[in-house]
Design a protein around this motif. Structure first.
Motif, PDB file in Angstrom:
ATOM      1  N   UNK A  46     120.560   6.227  48.725  1.00  0.00           N
ATOM      2  CA  UNK A  46     120.054   6.831  49.912  1.00  0.00           C
ATOM      3  C   UNK A  46     119.473   8.248  49.935  1.00  0.00           C
ATOM      4  N   UNK A  47     118.307   8.540  50.529  1.00  0.00           N
ATOM      5  CA  UNK A  47     117.940   9.803  50.697  1.00  0.00           C
ATOM      6  C   UNK A  47     118.179  10.440  52.060  1.00  0.00           C
ATOM      7  N   UNK A  48     118.730  11.686  52.220  1.00  0.00           N
ATOM      8  CA  UNK A  48     119.123  12.000  53.306  1.00  0.00           C
ATOM      9  C   UNK A  48     118.278  13.552  53.661  1.00  0.00           C
ATOM     10  N   UNK A  49     117.339  13.692  54.478  1.00  0.00           N
ATOM     11  CA  UNK A  49     116.695  14.660  54.950  1.00  0.00           C
ATOM     12  C   UNK A  49     117.144  15.340  55.924  1.00  0.00           C
ATOM     13  N   UNK A  50     117.395  16.747  56.009  1.00  0.00           N
ATOM     14  CA  UNK A  50     117.705  17.560  57.157  1.00  0.00           C
ATOM     15  C   UNK A  50     116.512  18.215  57.413  1.00  0.00           C
ATOM     16  N   UNK A  51     115.970  18.410  58.640  1.00  0.00           N
ATOM     17  CA  UNK A  51     114.859  19.329  58.894  1.00  0.00           C
ATOM     18  C   UNK A  51     115.255  20.709  59.624  1.00  0.00           C
ATOM     19  N   UNK A  52     114.567  21.707  59.924  1.00  0.00           N
ATOM     20  CA  UNK A  52     114.817  23.001  60.352  1.00  0.00           C
ATOM     21  C   UNK A  52     115.312  22.907  61.714  1.00  0.00           C
ATOM     22  N   UNK A  53     115.302  21.559  62.567  1.00  0.00           N
ATOM     23  CA  UNK A  53     115.944  21.527  63.897  1.00  0.00           C
ATOM     24  C   UNK A  53     117.430  20.713  63.526  1.00  0.00           C
ATOM     25  N   UNK A  54     117.867  20.652  62.533  1.00  0.00           N
ATOM     26  CA  UNK A  54     118.860  19.847  62.149  1.00  0.00           C
ATOM     27  C   UNK A  54     118.823  18.379  62.491  1.00  0.00           C
ATOM     28  N   UNK A  55     117.938  17.959  62.263  1.00  0.00           N
ATOM     29  CA  UNK A  55     117.552  16.448  62.603  1.00  0.00           C
ATOM     30  C   UNK A  55     117.958  15.757  61.262  1.00  0.00           C
ATOM     31  N   UNK A  56     118.634  14.355  61.163  1.00  0.00           N
ATOM     32  CA  UNK A  56     118.707  14.008  59.968  1.00  0.00           C
ATOM     33  C   UNK A  56     118.218  12.468  59.943  1.00  0.00           C
ATOM     34  N   UNK A  57     117.524  12.296  58.747  1.00  0.00           N
ATOM     35  CA  UNK A  57     116.869  10.969  58.494  1.00  0.00           C
ATOM     36  C   UNK A  57     117.385  10.345  57.249  1.00  0.00           C
ATOM     37  N   UNK A  58     117.818   9.189  57.189  1.00  0.00           N
ATOM     38  CA  UNK A  58     118.255   8.548  56.090  1.00  0.00           C
ATOM     39  C   UNK A  58     117.386   7.425  55.773  1.00  0.00           C
ATOM     40  N   UNK A  59     117.315   7.006  54.581  1.00  0.00           N
ATOM     41  CA  UNK A  59     116.688   5.732  53.936  1.00  0.00           C
ATOM     42  C   UNK A  59     117.164   5.677  52.661  1.00  0.00           C
ATOM     43  N   UNK A  60     116.688   4.057  52.457  1.00  0.00           N
ATOM     44  CA  UNK A  60     116.992   3.884  51.040  1.00  0.00           C
ATOM     45  C   UNK A  60     115.909   3.899  50.103  1.00  0.00           C
ATOM     46  N   UNK A  61     116.191   4.255  48.793  1.00  0.00           N
ATOM     47  CA  UNK A  61     115.175   4.365  47.676  1.00  0.00           C
ATOM     48  C   UNK A  61     115.702   3.682  46.583  1.00  0.00           C
ATOM     49  N   UNK A  62     114.922   3.396  45.602  1.00  0.00           N
ATOM     50  CA  UNK A  62     115.413   2.537  44.536  1.00  0.00           C
ATOM     51  C   UNK A  62     114.592   3.387  43.120  1.00  0.00           C
ATOM     52  N   UNK A  63     115.749   3.538  42.262  1.00  0.00           N
ATOM     53  CA  UNK A  63     115.131   3.939  41.017  1.00  0.00           C
ATOM     54  C   UNK A  63     115.170   2.811  40.043  1.00  0.00           C
ATOM     55  N   UNK A  64     114.125   2.757  39.308  1.00  0.00           N
ATOM     56  CA  UNK A  64     113.819   1.577  38.427  1.00  0.00           C
ATOM     57  C   UNK A  64     114.590   1.818  37.085  1.00  0.00           C
TER      58      UNK A  64
END
Length: 119
Positions: free
Chosen positions: A101-119
């Motif tokens: 999972x990659x979790x991004x936090x922006x400068x407004x403290x919004x958090x977005x999480x999504x799935x990623x795959x390593x080959x």
């Protein structure tokens, strides 16, 4: 119910890509398997490639303040803070093949999480 952005969701403590990741996609939206895009209160952040090998690139990322990559147990395996770049390249060569999972936090403290795959 009761889930918020940033939550890691498990099915009886075990990850199963056919159930858990479907549930995460239902909450956060299914990403394109080749290029994943996330949109919140700023310009669109583009994460590519997905699946990835050694480098993950984020573009339009000037508003991202923190990046976390979590393994399927929910443990943070990569953490980057204080990012001030429109384009960010993450060296992920040390990660083993599999789902993350990659979790991004922006400068407004919004958090977005999504799935990623390593080959």
């Amino acid at each position: 119910g009761g889930y918020v952005n940033g939550d890691c969701i498990r099915n009886n403590g075990n990850w199963d890509r056919n159930t858990d990741f479907d549930l995460i996609f239902e909450i956060w939206g299914t990403p394109d398997p080749f290029k994943s895009t996330l949109k919140k209160s700023h310009d669109e952040v583009i994460i590519y490639p997905n699946p990835f090998s050694n480098i993950i690139t984020l573009s339009n990322a000037g508003h991202i303040s923190q990046i976390e990559i979590l393994n399927i147990l929910g443990e943070v395996v990569i953490l980057k803070r204080n990012l001030n770049a429109d384009k960010i390249e993450l060296d992920v060569n040390n990660l083993k093949s599999g789902y993350y999972l990659i979790r991004l936090t922006d400068d407004l403290n919004n958090v977005i999480t999504m799935s990623i795959i390593k080959r």
